[in-house]
Structure formats: structure tokens, C-alpha cells
Enzyme design. Structure first.
Site, mmCIF file in Angstrom:
data_model
loop_
_atom_site.group_PDB
_atom_site.id
_atom_site.type_symbol
_atom_site.label_atom_id
_atom_site.label_comp_id
_atom_site.label_asym_id
_atom_site.label_seq_id
_atom_site.Cartn_x
_atom_site.Cartn_y
_atom_site.Cartn_z
ATOM 1 N N GLU A 94 -3.547 -15.546 7.400
ATOM 2 C CA GLU A 94 -4.836 -16.247 7.437
ATOM 3 C C GLU A 94 -4.610 -17.711 7.047
ATOM 4 O O GLU A 94 -4.063 -17.998 5.988
ATOM 5 C CB GLU A 94 -5.824 -15.616 6.449
ATOM 6 C CG GLU A 94 -6.379 -14.268 6.886
ATOM 7 C CD GLU A 94 -7.542 -14.385 7.892
ATOM 8 O OE1 GLU A 94 -7.917 -15.512 8.261
ATOM 9 O OE2 GLU A 94 -8.043 -13.318 8.293
ATOM 10 N N HIS A 136 -5.648 -14.337 16.807
ATOM 11 C CA HIS A 136 -6.634 -13.261 16.723
ATOM 12 C C HIS A 136 -7.495 -13.214 17.989
ATOM 13 O O HIS A 136 -7.838 -12.143 18.489
ATOM 14 C CB HIS A 136 -7.518 -13.469 15.476
ATOM 15 C CG HIS A 136 -8.226 -12.236 15.030
ATOM 16 N ND1 HIS A 136 -9.151 -12.233 14.009
ATOM 17 C CD2 HIS A 136 -8.164 -10.950 15.464
ATOM 18 C CE1 HIS A 136 -9.612 -10.999 13.834
ATOM 19 N NE2 HIS A 136 -9.020 -10.207 14.706
ATOM 20 N N ASP A 146 -10.361 -17.403 16.648
ATOM 21 C CA ASP A 146 -9.353 -18.005 15.769
ATOM 22 C C ASP A 146 -7.915 -17.707 16.240
ATOM 23 O O ASP A 146 -7.693 -16.684 16.867
ATOM 24 C CB ASP A 146 -9.557 -17.533 14.317
ATOM 25 C CG ASP A 146 -9.509 -16.021 14.129
ATOM 26 O OD1 ASP A 146 -10.107 -15.298 14.941
ATOM 27 O OD2 ASP A 146 -8.871 -15.557 13.166
HETATM 28 ZN ZN LIG Z 1 -9.091 -13.612 12.474
#
Ligand SMILES: [Zn+2]
Length: 251
Positions: A94, A136, A146
Site C-alpha cells: 500500500e 489493484h 489504484d
Molecule cells: Zn487497492
């Protein structure tokens, strides 16, 4: 080069990868939250049941939330190359950014330097070929955007992480074969049906033709699909021969 500094911030949101475990995919995300603190809190929230292996702040700090040997909960409902339990086979990173909802902005140099270094270490530890490094939005095009069109995929590809074929000379405007485009998307790995082709094209454009992400199959997008498909074939061929060499060495 100094060793990468990683701070442990354990999340309880993980489970077993299965037996035998297989890790051959890397999924990159943005957090899509207003701050790194808010994202860390959510990724460690036992009620939210979401997590990632790593979080990278805008200043380049890295936190490890889940051990790579465990299955983190970052991919959600997703699909790539016909496979759907992608949490089981992937490492999830992330990258802190407010995202399209809260003020999407460029990823700072310090953050990208950490992303690049961590990704290099991850793909060196596991047999993750370039064509299995995805965003993603690639694996969930109908619900995710994203890490988005500002993410510097070419930089990572120069380090051997992911695919970024150089764009060829612009192709002549001619008849566009939408059936072939759909087939190219599938070959690359996108799980796409005719009804979700636009969402998959937007995801493809965010990743490989980021200056216009409108889901429209224009000549440039069609030509880019051909280039990326060829690059994916090269990556697959390289991966297969590397695995053969590995198997021979183990005999
Ligand atoms: Zn994501």
C-alpha cells in the site's frame, strides 16, 4: 547500498496461504485515505479485516504489517489470468496517497525510491516475473483505480519490476478490431467480459497509456495493446525458461 529500514507495525488481519504456499505476484495499491496514520489504523483494524504486507509513506518510511509468509487481505474480489484468490499468491504493498477520492497527487521522489527498493527486494525473494506485477485496478477494474495514472511504472520497469514496453511509432488510423483488442486484454491477464470491456480498457490505459484514461478504444490504445501483449509474451517465455533452469538445478 544501506539495508532497507522497515518498521514493524503488526496487523492481525492475515491467515494461511495454503499448502504448499506459492508467491508469484506483486500487487501495488494506493491507500486512498487522507493520511498515513488513518491508513495504518484501518489496515490494523480487526473489524475492517483488510491489510497489506507493507505500507510506504510519502516521506519514504516503510512499515511491515504482515509477514510475507502469510496471506494478507488487500486484493478483495479480483481476478488475473483466470485466477481469483490473489491474496493467497501475492505480496501487497500500500502506497500512501489520498487517491482519486481525496485529492490524487503525484508520488514524491522519497516515496518512489522506497517503493522501488522494496519491490526489488520482494521480486528477488520470490519467483515474481514482470508480467505478474500489477496494480489493484488491473485485477479489479470495475471497482478500483489504484495506484492510478500518476504512478511511475516506467521507473519500476527500468529496475526489472513489471512491464513497460517502449511505445512504438504511432500507428496509422485504420479499422480497429475490437475483438482482437478484447483478446489482447485477456492474453495480458485481464479477466474481462464484453460487458466489462470499458472498465478493463480504463485500467489498461491507467497503466500503459496514462495521458488519457477514457476507456475508448482509439488507435493508440489498440497499438499499445499489441505492444504490451508482446512484452507479456517475452516475460512469460523468460519466466518459463528460468523455472526450467531452477528445476534442473534442483534435480
Ligand atoms: Zn487497492
Amino acid at each position: 547500498m544501506t539495508t532497507l529500514e522497515i518498521e514493524d507495525r503488526p496487523s492481525t488481519n492475515h491467515d494461511s496461504r495454503g499448502n504448499p504456499p506459492r508467491i508469484d505476484m506483486l500487487v501495488l495499491h494506493y491507500t486512498g485515505m487522507t493520511s498515513a496514520g488513518a491508513a495504518l489504523q484501518r489496515l490494523c483494524d480487526t473489524v475492517a479485516r483488510v491489510s497489506a504486507h507493507y505500507v510506504i509513506a510519502e516521506d519514504g518510511r516503510i512499515w511491515r504489517l504482515v509477514s510475507e509468509s502469510r496471506r494478507a487481505f488487500h486484493a478483495g474480489r479480483s481476478c488475473w489470468e483466470g485466477e481469483s484468490d490473489l491474496n493467497a499468491v501475492s505480496i501487497g504493498i500500500e502506497i500512501v496517497n489520498p487517491g482519486h477520492e481525496w485529492g490524487y497527487r503525484p508520488f514524491p521522489e522519497a516515496q518512489m525510491a522506497s517503493v522501488e527498493r522494496l519491490c526489488r527486494e520482494v521480486v528477488a525473494r520470490h519467483p515474481i516475473p514482470p508480467h505478474r506485477v500489477v496494480g489493484h485496478s488491473d485485477i479489479a477494474p470495475d471497482r478500483k483505480s489504484d495506484p492510478g495514472e500518476l504512478f511511475d511504472w516506467p521507473r519500476l520497469a527500468r529496475s526489472g519490476i513489471g512491464i513497460w514496453p517502449p511505445a512504438g511509432p504511432s500507428s496509422p488510423v485504420g479499422e480497429i478490431d475490437s475483438g482482437r483488442a478484447l483478446q489482447n486484454l485477456r492474453t495480458i491477464g485481464y479477466c474481462v467480459r464484453p460487458a466489462s470491456q470499458t472498465a478493463a480498457l480504463v485500467a489498461f490505459q491507467r497503466r500503459f497509456r496514462p495521458h488519457r484514461c477514457d476507456g475508448y478504444l482509439d488507435p493508440e490504445t489498440a497499438a499499445r495493446l499489441e505492444e504490451v501483449r508482446a512484452a507479456f509474451y517475452r516475460s512469460r517465455a523468460g519466466h518459463t525458461s528460468a523455472l526450467r533452469t531452477l528445476c534442473r538445478a534442483r534435480k
